[in-house]
Design an enzyme around this catalytic site. Structure first.
Site, PDB file in Angstrom:
ATOM      1  N   LYS A 191      66.719  18.835 -51.025  1.00  0.00           N
ATOM      2  CA  LYS A 191      68.263  19.344 -50.972  1.00  0.00           C
ATOM      3  C   LYS A 191      68.303  20.648 -50.137  1.00  0.00           C
ATOM      4  O   LYS A 191      67.675  21.449 -50.709  1.00  0.00           O
ATOM      5  CB  LYS A 191      68.976  19.363 -52.222  1.00  0.00           C
ATOM      6  CG  LYS A 191      68.805  17.974 -52.848  1.00  0.00           C
ATOM      7  CD  LYS A 191      69.532  18.230 -54.428  1.00  0.00           C
ATOM      8  CE  LYS A 191      68.554  19.244 -55.069  1.00  0.00           C
ATOM      9  NZ  LYS A 191      69.147  19.229 -56.648  1.00  0.00           N
ATOM     10  N   GLY A 229      77.007  23.029 -60.104  1.00  0.00           N
ATOM     11  CA  GLY A 229      76.924  21.721 -60.648  1.00  0.00           C
ATOM     12  C   GLY A 229      76.522  20.920 -59.610  1.00  0.00           C
ATOM     13  O   GLY A 229      76.280  19.648 -59.642  1.00  0.00           O
ATOM     14  N   THR A 230      76.312  21.223 -58.231  1.00  0.00           N
ATOM     15  CA  THR A 230      76.005  20.665 -57.002  1.00  0.00           C
ATOM     16  C   THR A 230      74.820  19.529 -57.326  1.00  0.00           C
ATOM     17  O   THR A 230      74.786  18.327 -56.842  1.00  0.00           O
ATOM     18  CB  THR A 230      75.815  21.086 -55.919  1.00  0.00           C
ATOM     19  OG1 THR A 230      75.016  22.259 -56.101  1.00  0.00           O
ATOM     20  CG2 THR A 230      77.249  21.920 -55.366  1.00  0.00           C
TER      21      THR A 230
HETATM   22  N1  LIG Z   1      78.469  24.408 -49.585  1.00  0.00           N
HETATM   23  C1  LIG Z   1      78.009  23.444 -49.510  1.00  0.00           C
HETATM   24  N2  LIG Z   1      78.771  22.395 -48.692  1.00  0.00           N
HETATM   25  C2  LIG Z   1      78.214  21.111 -48.581  1.00  0.00           C
HETATM   26  N3  LIG Z   1      77.270  20.575 -49.162  1.00  0.00           N
HETATM   27  C3  LIG Z   1      76.873  21.404 -50.028  1.00  0.00           C
HETATM   28  C4  LIG Z   1      76.937  22.723 -49.961  1.00  0.00           C
HETATM   29  N4  LIG Z   1      75.949  23.479 -51.094  1.00  0.00           N
HETATM   30  C5  LIG Z   1      75.391  22.541 -51.402  1.00  0.00           C
HETATM   31  N5  LIG Z   1      75.557  21.201 -50.949  1.00  0.00           N
HETATM   32  C6  LIG Z   1      74.960  19.733 -51.107  1.00  0.00           C
HETATM   33  O1  LIG Z   1      74.832  19.642 -52.323  1.00  0.00           O
HETATM   34  C7  LIG Z   1      73.820  18.850 -52.750  1.00  0.00           C
HETATM   35  C8  LIG Z   1      73.001  19.642 -53.861  1.00  0.00           C
HETATM   36  O2  LIG Z   1      72.327  20.755 -53.132  1.00  0.00           O
HETATM   37  P1  LIG Z   1      71.888  22.125 -53.692  1.00  0.00           P
HETATM   38  O3  LIG Z   1      70.858  22.619 -52.892  1.00  0.00           O
HETATM   39  O4  LIG Z   1      73.110  22.884 -53.848  1.00  0.00           O
HETATM   40  O5  LIG Z   1      71.379  21.793 -55.357  1.00  0.00           O
HETATM   41  P2  LIG Z   1      71.116  22.479 -56.471  1.00  0.00           P
HETATM   42  O6  LIG Z   1      70.631  23.997 -56.043  1.00  0.00           O
HETATM   43  O7  LIG Z   1      69.993  21.817 -57.070  1.00  0.00           O
HETATM   44  O8  LIG Z   1      72.358  22.707 -57.405  1.00  0.00           O
HETATM   45  P3  LIG Z   1      72.352  23.365 -58.797  1.00  0.00           P
HETATM   46  O9  LIG Z   1      72.996  24.698 -58.712  1.00  0.00           O
HETATM   47  O10 LIG Z   1      73.388  22.458 -59.533  1.00  0.00           O
HETATM   48  O11 LIG Z   1      71.111  23.651 -59.299  1.00  0.00           O
HETATM   49  C9  LIG Z   1      72.984  18.730 -51.415  1.00  0.00           C
HETATM   50  O12 LIG Z   1      73.401  17.383 -50.842  1.00  0.00           O
HETATM   51  C10 LIG Z   1      73.658  19.716 -50.595  1.00  0.00           C
HETATM   52  O13 LIG Z   1      73.273  19.665 -49.191  1.00  0.00           O
END
Ligand SMILES: Nc1ncnc2c1ncn2[C@@H]1O[C@H](COP(=O)(O)OP(=O)(O)OP(=O)(O)O)[C@@H](O)[C@H]1O
Ligand SMILES: Cc1ncc(CO)c(N)n1
Length: 308
Positions: A191, A229-230
């Site tokens: 991701k 939470g993404t």
């Molecule tokens: N600002 C944004 N706009 C659109 N998509 C996003 C954005 N931020 C993250 N994403 C998408 O959200 C999903 C989760 O990615 P991310 O890298 O943020 O996960 P993470 O760091 O594991 O999250 P967490 O904070 O829950 O640990 C991916 O598909 C990423 O491309």
């Protein structure tokens, strides 16, 4: 298969699929078990939970981490798997090698096919959710059981021993995905939410069946700070969609789309990083259609590029 037929989010009736999350509790409701169960409900599967740790957490950070014993985690797993069963399992915050080992014993025995491993290590505010010495157990014991692992960029660096400056472009993401695939899962979804300086949010999917053909999933990057939470939401959406029988590429496309809608509608709950709004996808699709087809309705804005 549960044998239970119920009204489906896609319209009509469907056999109910059972999806289990093994993760930590986020008292603020935006990540962890809470995000996973909200996602499962939205995507029309029956959600269950095995709690690994209680966190005291809000939009400002993590104020406390209280892991459960390996015995308590194993007992919850037995309760769910010996009776109800699961069509897919998602793991999130696992905290220690003791917990990972106890979970792997049960997962090996249960022979679950759709295991989504989100290798949660550090929260957005920098708190450790996995002990440093547990990274090896996660790589060596859990990844080989996984259908897909879903690291973010800092997690990928920790898993590969790379410096973050070595994982700063989409081409480098593809190289990292190739190395991550060698750790034994059948797919890697890397991701790119943390890729700075890009107007797009790019994720890479690589499959052991076609290790030379990475797939890029590209969405517009939302200009919001409310992204708590993404990662949990993406991984639990993937588990729900795999349980419902989608193939990996389509499940990734719809999981990303579901998460994008939830980020678009995220808001300032608390004084820091606000949480996603998991119900947003209901408003973004053509809700007038009774044949609600996520692969069209929810995919506005997502491109999938094969790059062979
Ligand atoms: N600002 C944004 N706009 C659109 N998509 C996003 C954005 N931020 C993250 N994403 C998408 O959200 C999903 C989760 O990615 P991310 O890298 O943020 O996960 P993470 O760091 O594991 O999250 P967490 O904070 O829950 O640990 C991916 O598909 C990423 O491309
Ligand atoms: C309990 C929990 N799991 C996962 C995350 C994601 O970083 C978090 N902040 N909290």
């Amino acid at each position: 298969m549960s044998g239970w037929i119920a009204p489906a989010v896609t319209g009509g009736y469907e056999p109910v699929k059972r999806v289990l999350t093994i993760a930590g509790s986020d008292s603020g409701g935006g990540a962890g078990i809470q995000a996973d169960l909200k996602t499962f409900q939205e995507l029309g599967v029956f959600g269950m939970s095995v709690v690994t740790a209680i966190t005291a957490q809000n939009s400002l950070g993590v104020q406390g981490v209280h892991p459960l014993s390996a015995e308590a985690v194993a007992q919850q797993l037995d309760s769910v798997l010996d009776d109800i069963g699961a069509d897919a399992i998602k793991t999130g915050m696992l905290f220690s090698s003791d917990l990972i080992e106890a979970i792997c014993v049960k997962l090996e025995y249960s022979r679950i096919r759709s295991l989504v491993v989100d290798p949660v290590m550090i929260s957005k505010h920098g708190s450790r959710l996995l002990e440093a010495q547990a990274v090896e157990s996660m790589r060596g014991q859990l990844f080989p059981l996984a259908e897909v692992i879903t690291p973010n960029l800092p997690e990928a660096c920790a898993l590969l021993g790379w410096d973050e400056s070595e994982l700063a472009t989409v081409d480098q993401m593809e190289a990292a995905a190739r190395e991550l695939l060698k750790l034994g899962s059948r797919h890697v979804l890397l991701k790119g939410g943390h890729l700075s300086g890009s107007s797009e949010a790019v994720d890479i999917l690589l499959s052991a069946d076609a290790p030379g053909s990475p797939e890029r999933y590209i969405a517009p990057r939302m200009p919001t700070r409310h992204t708590h939470g993404t990662g949990c939401t993406t991984a639990s959406a993937l588990a729900a969609l795999l349980a419902r029988g989608l193939d990996m590429k389509e499940a990734v496309r719809q999981a990303k789309s579901f998460t994008l809608a939830a980020i678009r509608a995220a808001g300032p709950l608390g004084g820091g990083t606000g949480s996603l709004w998991h119900a947003a996808w209901r408003m973004e699709g053509p809700s007038e259609s009774s044949e609600r087809n996520a692969s069209e309705a929810e995919l506005a804005g997502i491109r999938a590029d094969g790059t062979d």
